[in-house]
Scaffold this motif. Structure first.
Motif, short mmCIF file in Angstrom:
data_model
loop_
_atom_site.label_atom_id
_atom_site.label_comp_id
_atom_site.label_asym_id
_atom_site.label_seq_id
_atom_site.Cartn_x
_atom_site.Cartn_y
_atom_site.Cartn_z
N VAL A 1 0.85 -1.19 0.00
CA VAL A 1 0.00 0.00 0.00
C VAL A 1 0.88 1.24 0.00
N GLY A 2 0.52 2.21 -0.83
CA GLY A 2 1.30 3.44 -0.98
C GLY A 2 1.85 3.54 -2.39
N GLU A 3 1.58 4.64 -3.04
CA GLU A 3 1.98 4.81 -4.43
C GLU A 3 3.48 4.61 -4.66
N PRO A 4 4.38 5.04 -3.77
CA PRO A 4 5.81 4.79 -4.02
C PRO A 4 6.14 3.31 -4.15
N TYR A 5 5.46 2.46 -3.39
CA TYR A 5 5.74 1.03 -3.45
C TYR A 5 5.13 0.40 -4.70
N VAL A 6 3.95 0.87 -5.08
CA VAL A 6 3.37 0.38 -6.34
C VAL A 6 4.28 0.72 -7.51
N ARG A 7 4.78 1.93 -7.54
CA ARG A 7 5.67 2.35 -8.62
C ARG A 7 6.93 1.51 -8.64
N ARG A 8 7.46 1.19 -7.46
CA ARG A 8 8.66 0.36 -7.41
C ARG A 8 8.38 -1.01 -8.00
N VAL A 9 7.23 -1.60 -7.65
CA VAL A 9 6.87 -2.91 -8.19
C VAL A 9 6.75 -2.86 -9.71
N LEU A 10 6.02 -1.86 -10.23
CA LEU A 10 5.83 -1.78 -11.67
C LEU A 10 7.14 -1.50 -12.39
N ASP A 11 8.01 -0.69 -11.79
CA ASP A 11 9.31 -0.44 -12.40
C ASP A 11 10.13 -1.73 -12.49
N GLU A 12 10.11 -2.54 -11.43
CA GLU A 12 10.89 -3.77 -11.43
C GLU A 12 10.33 -4.77 -12.44
N ILE A 13 9.00 -4.84 -12.53
CA ILE A 13 8.40 -5.72 -13.53
C ILE A 13 8.87 -5.32 -14.93
N VAL A 14 8.76 -4.04 -15.24
CA VAL A 14 9.15 -3.58 -16.57
C VAL A 14 10.64 -3.76 -16.79
N ARG A 15 11.44 -3.52 -15.79
CA ARG A 15 12.90 -3.63 -15.93
C ARG A 15 13.30 -5.04 -16.34
N HIS A 16 12.55 -6.04 -15.88
CA HIS A 16 12.90 -7.42 -16.20
C HIS A 16 12.18 -7.95 -17.44
N VAL A 17 10.92 -7.56 -17.59
CA VAL A 17 10.13 -8.07 -18.72
C VAL A 17 10.45 -7.33 -20.00
N ARG A 18 10.72 -6.00 -19.89
CA ARG A 18 11.05 -5.18 -21.06
C ARG A 18 12.28 -4.34 -20.74
N PRO A 19 13.45 -4.95 -20.72
CA PRO A 19 14.67 -4.23 -20.32
C PRO A 19 15.03 -3.08 -21.25
N ASP A 20 14.41 -3.02 -22.43
CA ASP A 20 14.69 -1.93 -23.35
C ASP A 20 13.90 -0.67 -23.03
#
Length: 279
Positions: free
Chosen positions: A222-241
């Motif tokens: 809970v908390g937008e900073p943590y949601v953003r961290r999760v989505l950033d990590e997902i994208v960093r691994h799934v779409r590293p470009d």
């Protein structure tokens, strides 16, 4: 849901911001004859028509007996943002016996056993729709489903959010180790079940696993900073470009979703989300 058409300046992406995508209700059909309800969000062309994504997330929600379902807030925000921000399709669905505003999936909760067929049905839908580069994203109970049932030849890897490792065994971890597919494990500093140091010990048997401790976070993210961290990590691994961190503003049309219904339990508050998530 309200629409902000052609804003004159960039709009902040907040907890209820919905970015453009083609969203369609889908049904998944299991090998034991059940129909599960879900939604597929696809990236769109400028005219609003759907286009082929660069990658795909097949999401697995938290424990339905504790408020988890396809609208659990991190998964919902992935579907609201990632088609537009990262060219990623997001498939969400209710496992057997689980209800949400989308509807109720047939069957009954089975502690992760029969849910094997639900996971397979979701992967098959992605394959039938020719959705490229599918990754599993499991949260809490959904991580157990990914570890126990997600090793399919078409799946390219998995991202695990707050894995409790209650149902998944060392044998499941050994199977992932032997297969070699990427396994990304995001563990909150203050998780209720498995914290970063213990997670590193448990996942050490999966040599390719990357365990990432997230300072300040709790199991429910809970908390937008943590949601953003999760989505950033997902994208960093799934779409590293794709550059991360992802943008926090949007300069095109967007919508504002209605606030979630009043939660019925403490668990629902976190999994369903709230108007307070920008904090």
């Amino acid at each position: 849901m309200t629409t902000d058409a052609a804003p004159t300046s960039a709009t902040p992406i907040r907890s209820l911001t919905v970015l453009p995508a083609h969203r369609e209700d889908v049904e998944l059909h299991t090998a034991d004859g059940l129909t599960l309800v879900g939604e597929l969000a696809l990236p769109v062309h400028p005219d609003g028509t759907p286009r082929t994504p660069a990658a795909t997330l097949v999401t697995l929600h938290p424990l339905p007996t504790h408020g988890g379902y396809m609208d659990s807030h991190v998964l919902r925000k992935a579907a609201w943002r990632l088609p537009a921000l990262a060219d990623i399709a997001v498939l969400r669905f209710n496992t057997r016996g689980t209800s949400s505003p989308r509807g109720t999936s047939e069957g009954a909760f089975d502690e992760g056993r029969s849910e094997k067929l639900d996971v397979h049905a979701a992967i098959e839908l992605a394959e039938f729709r020719d959705l490229p580069h599918p990754w599993l994203v499991g949260w809490s109970f959904g991580t157990e489903l990914a570890l126990m049932h997600g090793l399919d030849p078409v799946v390219e890897g998995a991202v695990l959010l707050s894995p409790p490792l209650h149902r998944a065994t060392d044998a499941d971890l050994d199977a992932w180790d032997a297969d070699g597919k990427p396994l990304v494990v995001l563990v909150p500093e203050h998780d209720d079940y498995l914290r970063p140091d213990a997670a590193r010990e448990r996942f050490a048997r999966v040599h390719q696993a990357e365990v990432i401790g997230v300072d300040g976070a709790k199991h429910l993210w809970v908390g937008e900073p943590y949601v953003r961290r999760v989505l950033d990590e997902i994208v960093r691994h799934v779409r590293p470009d794709v550059a991360t961190p992802l943008p926090t503003t949007w300069d095109g049309p967007s919508e504002q979703a209605d606030a979630p219904a009043v939660p019925q339990s403490v668990e629902d508050t976190g999994f369903a989300g709230s108007e307070q998530e920008d904090a």
